[in-house]
Write a protein that holds these residues in place. Structure first.
Motif, PDB file in Angstrom:
ATOM      1  N   GLN A  97     -10.944   4.304 -10.870  1.00 17.04           N
ATOM      2  CA  GLN A  97     -10.567   3.364  -9.808  1.00 17.04           C
ATOM      3  C   GLN A  97      -9.234   3.783  -9.194  1.00 17.04           C
ATOM      4  N   ALA A  98      -8.949   3.234  -8.000  1.00 15.62           N
ATOM      5  CA  ALA A  98      -7.600   3.322  -7.426  1.00 15.62           C
ATOM      6  C   ALA A  98      -7.026   1.908  -7.419  1.00 15.62           C
ATOM      7  N   PRO A  99      -5.757   1.738  -7.815  1.00  9.72           N
ATOM      8  CA  PRO A  99      -5.185   0.395  -7.841  1.00  9.72           C
ATOM      9  C   PRO A  99      -4.834  -0.083  -6.440  1.00  9.72           C
ATOM     10  N   THR A 100      -4.604  -1.389  -6.332  1.00  8.05           N
ATOM     11  CA  THR A 100      -4.154  -1.966  -5.053  1.00  8.05           C
ATOM     12  C   THR A 100      -2.645  -2.160  -5.117  1.00  8.05           C
ATOM     13  N   PRO A 101      -1.891  -1.510  -4.236  1.00  7.77           N
ATOM     14  CA  PRO A 101      -0.428  -1.668  -4.267  1.00  7.77           C
ATOM     15  C   PRO A 101      -0.018  -3.107  -3.985  1.00  7.77           C
ATOM     16  N   MET A 102       1.051  -3.566  -4.680  1.00 10.41           N
ATOM     17  CA  MET A 102       1.641  -4.888  -4.406  1.00 10.41           C
ATOM     18  C   MET A 102       3.105  -4.821  -4.805  1.00 10.41           C
ATOM     19  N   GLY A 103       4.022  -5.120  -3.841  1.00  9.06           N
ATOM     20  CA  GLY A 103       5.454  -4.946  -4.124  1.00  9.06           C
ATOM     21  C   GLY A 103       5.688  -3.488  -4.469  1.00  9.06           C
ATOM     22  N   ASN A 104       6.473  -3.227  -5.567  1.00 15.02           N
ATOM     23  CA  ASN A 104       6.560  -1.813  -5.978  1.00 15.02           C
ATOM     24  C   ASN A 104       5.783  -1.608  -7.267  1.00 15.02           C
ATOM     25  N   PHE A 105       4.634  -2.309  -7.335  1.00 11.03           N
ATOM     26  CA  PHE A 105       3.746  -2.169  -8.496  1.00 11.03           C
ATOM     27  C   PHE A 105       2.318  -2.075  -7.989  1.00 11.03           C
ATOM     28  N   GLU A 106       1.384  -2.448  -8.800  1.00 11.48           N
ATOM     29  CA  GLU A 106      -0.023  -2.299  -8.416  1.00 11.48           C
ATOM     30  C   GLU A 106      -0.880  -3.215  -9.275  1.00 11.48           C
ATOM     31  N   ARG A 107      -2.071  -3.482  -8.807  1.00 13.94           N
ATOM     32  CA  ARG A 107      -3.014  -4.265  -9.619  1.00 13.94           C
ATOM     33  C   ARG A 107      -4.351  -3.539  -9.646  1.00 13.94           C
ATOM     34  N   TRP A 108      -5.012  -3.682 -10.801  1.00 12.22           N
ATOM     35  CA  TRP A 108      -6.315  -3.061 -11.011  1.00 12.22           C
ATOM     36  C   TRP A 108      -7.384  -4.139 -10.988  1.00 12.22           C
ATOM     37  N   THR A 109      -8.594  -3.783 -10.599  1.00 12.46           N
ATOM     38  CA  THR A 109      -9.675  -4.775 -10.526  1.00 12.46           C
ATOM     39  C   THR A 109     -10.609  -4.568 -11.707  1.00 12.46           C
ATOM     40  N   LEU A 110     -10.589  -5.538 -12.642  1.00 12.49           N
ATOM     41  CA  LEU A 110     -11.428  -5.445 -13.839  1.00 12.49           C
ATOM     42  C   LEU A 110     -12.754  -6.149 -13.585  1.00 12.49           C
ATOM     43  N   PRO A 111     -13.869  -5.443 -13.631  1.00  9.93           N
ATOM     44  CA  PRO A 111     -15.165  -6.133 -13.504  1.00  9.93           C
ATOM     45  C   PRO A 111     -15.455  -6.939 -14.778  1.00  9.93           C
ATOM     46  N   LEU A 112     -15.794  -8.220 -14.584  1.00  6.05           N
ATOM     47  CA  LEU A 112     -16.164  -9.076 -15.714  1.00  6.05           C
ATOM     48  C   LEU A 112     -17.635  -9.438 -15.582  1.00  6.05           C
TER      49      LEU A 112
END
Ligand SMILES: N[C@H](CCC[C@H](N)C(=O)O)C(=O)O
Length: 291
Positions: free
Chosen positions: A137-152
């Motif tokens: 996956q590629a993360p989604t940038p937010m601020g100077n960090f990032e978030r990953w999308t976990l499929p549940l």
């Protein structure tokens, strides 16, 4: 085996503390599980074993086992109870106290007001050290960090910030912790395939830039009333996501923790956690021989 123990709690995260400074008990994972069992044993989220310093440069070692019997790297609320224990038992009059945990060495100070401040060390963002598998996956940038999308399951997806405090953490932003899907998403995230060592799942509600509310579904335990490393991970993530200032009060179901982190270019500044530590009772228990 007859075992003497001290029951302690830090913001409602509760512990059985064992004094192994004069010799080890040699307990098995099954015996740690027995001690943690709230029906057949004493009952606790974690078992803390206090041992002599293994080397120069530290004053003690303490070893942490989750309720499921697994040994873990770090425990923030446990660290505060550790220092309360060694002071109450007259095992040291040092302040600060330096202690070796599986993750490394930390320093703890007992404050005038009875709360304890812990230098929890620097957060870790190297995904291989969390460990976390990005699964292409590629993360989604937010601020100077990032978030990953976990499929549940059921088509749900959980956007998580991923980091380590020596132990692994996944942090989700929620509108209200009281209605957050802790009991349904928590177990799925804890055992998600992208976390090879499992993970602690934090549900973070940002009230304002210096106040948050947090619930944590802990690896190896389930939801606890507070999680110290989880509070550190949530505040660090919130700061990097651009949502929080460098000193934050964290309201947990068991009490208030204060986390301070002055981020720098390398993101390797230490995280400081301050909170309560209380000794509840002492006792003795017959621990069965369990392999
Ligand atoms: N469940 C955590 C360990 C205990 C952390 C928590 N009790 C704290 O205060 O930091 C883990 O498996 O990484």
């Amino acid at each position: 085996m007859r075992v003497h123990f001290t029951k302690m709690q830090g913001a409602g995260n509760d512990f059985v503390v064992l004094d192994e400074t004069r010799g080890r008990l040699g307990l098995s994972a099954a015996q740690y599980r027995f001690l943690a069992d709230r029906h057949f044993g004493v009952g606790a989220d974690q078992i803390l074993s206090v041992r002599p310093a293994p080397s120069d440069g530290v004053d003690f070692e303490y070893v942490i086992h989750n309720a499921d019997g697994g040994e873990v790297e770090h425990c923030g609320n446990g660290a505060r109870c550790f220092v309360r224990f060694v002071r109450d038992k007259g095992l040291t009059d040092l302040n600060p106290v330096r202690v070796k945990v599986k993750h490394g060495e930390i320093s703890l100070s007992l404050n005038e007001d009875g709360r304890v401040t812990v230098d929890m060390g620097a957060p870790i963002f190297d995904l291989t050290r969390v460990p976390f598998d990005a699964a292409g996956q590629a993360p989604t940038p937010m601020g100077n960090f990032e978030r990953w999308t976990l499929p549940l399951t059921g088509g749900d997806v959980a956007p998580v910030a991923v980091l380590s405090m020596g132990n692994p953490h996944a942090v989700l932003l929620v509108d209200n912790v009281d209605t957050a899907p802790v009991s349904t998403w928590g177990p799925q995230i804890e055992r998600h395939v992208q976390f090879p060592a499992r993970v602690n799942a934090g549900f973070l509600q940002v009230v304002d830039r210096t106040n948050v509310r947090l619930r944590v579904y802990e690896r190896g335990v389930g939801e606890t009333l507070a999680c110290g490393t989880g509070a550190c991970a949530a505040v660090v993530a919130g700061i990097r996501l651009g949502l929080l200032d460098e000193r934050v009060d964290v309201e947990t179901r068991g009490g208030r923790l204060t986390i301070a982190w002055r981020d720098n270019a390398a993101h390797d500044a230490p995280v400081f956690m301050t909170g309560p530590a209380t000794s509840v009772f002492e006792g003795d228990i017959d621990v069965p021989e369990l392999a």
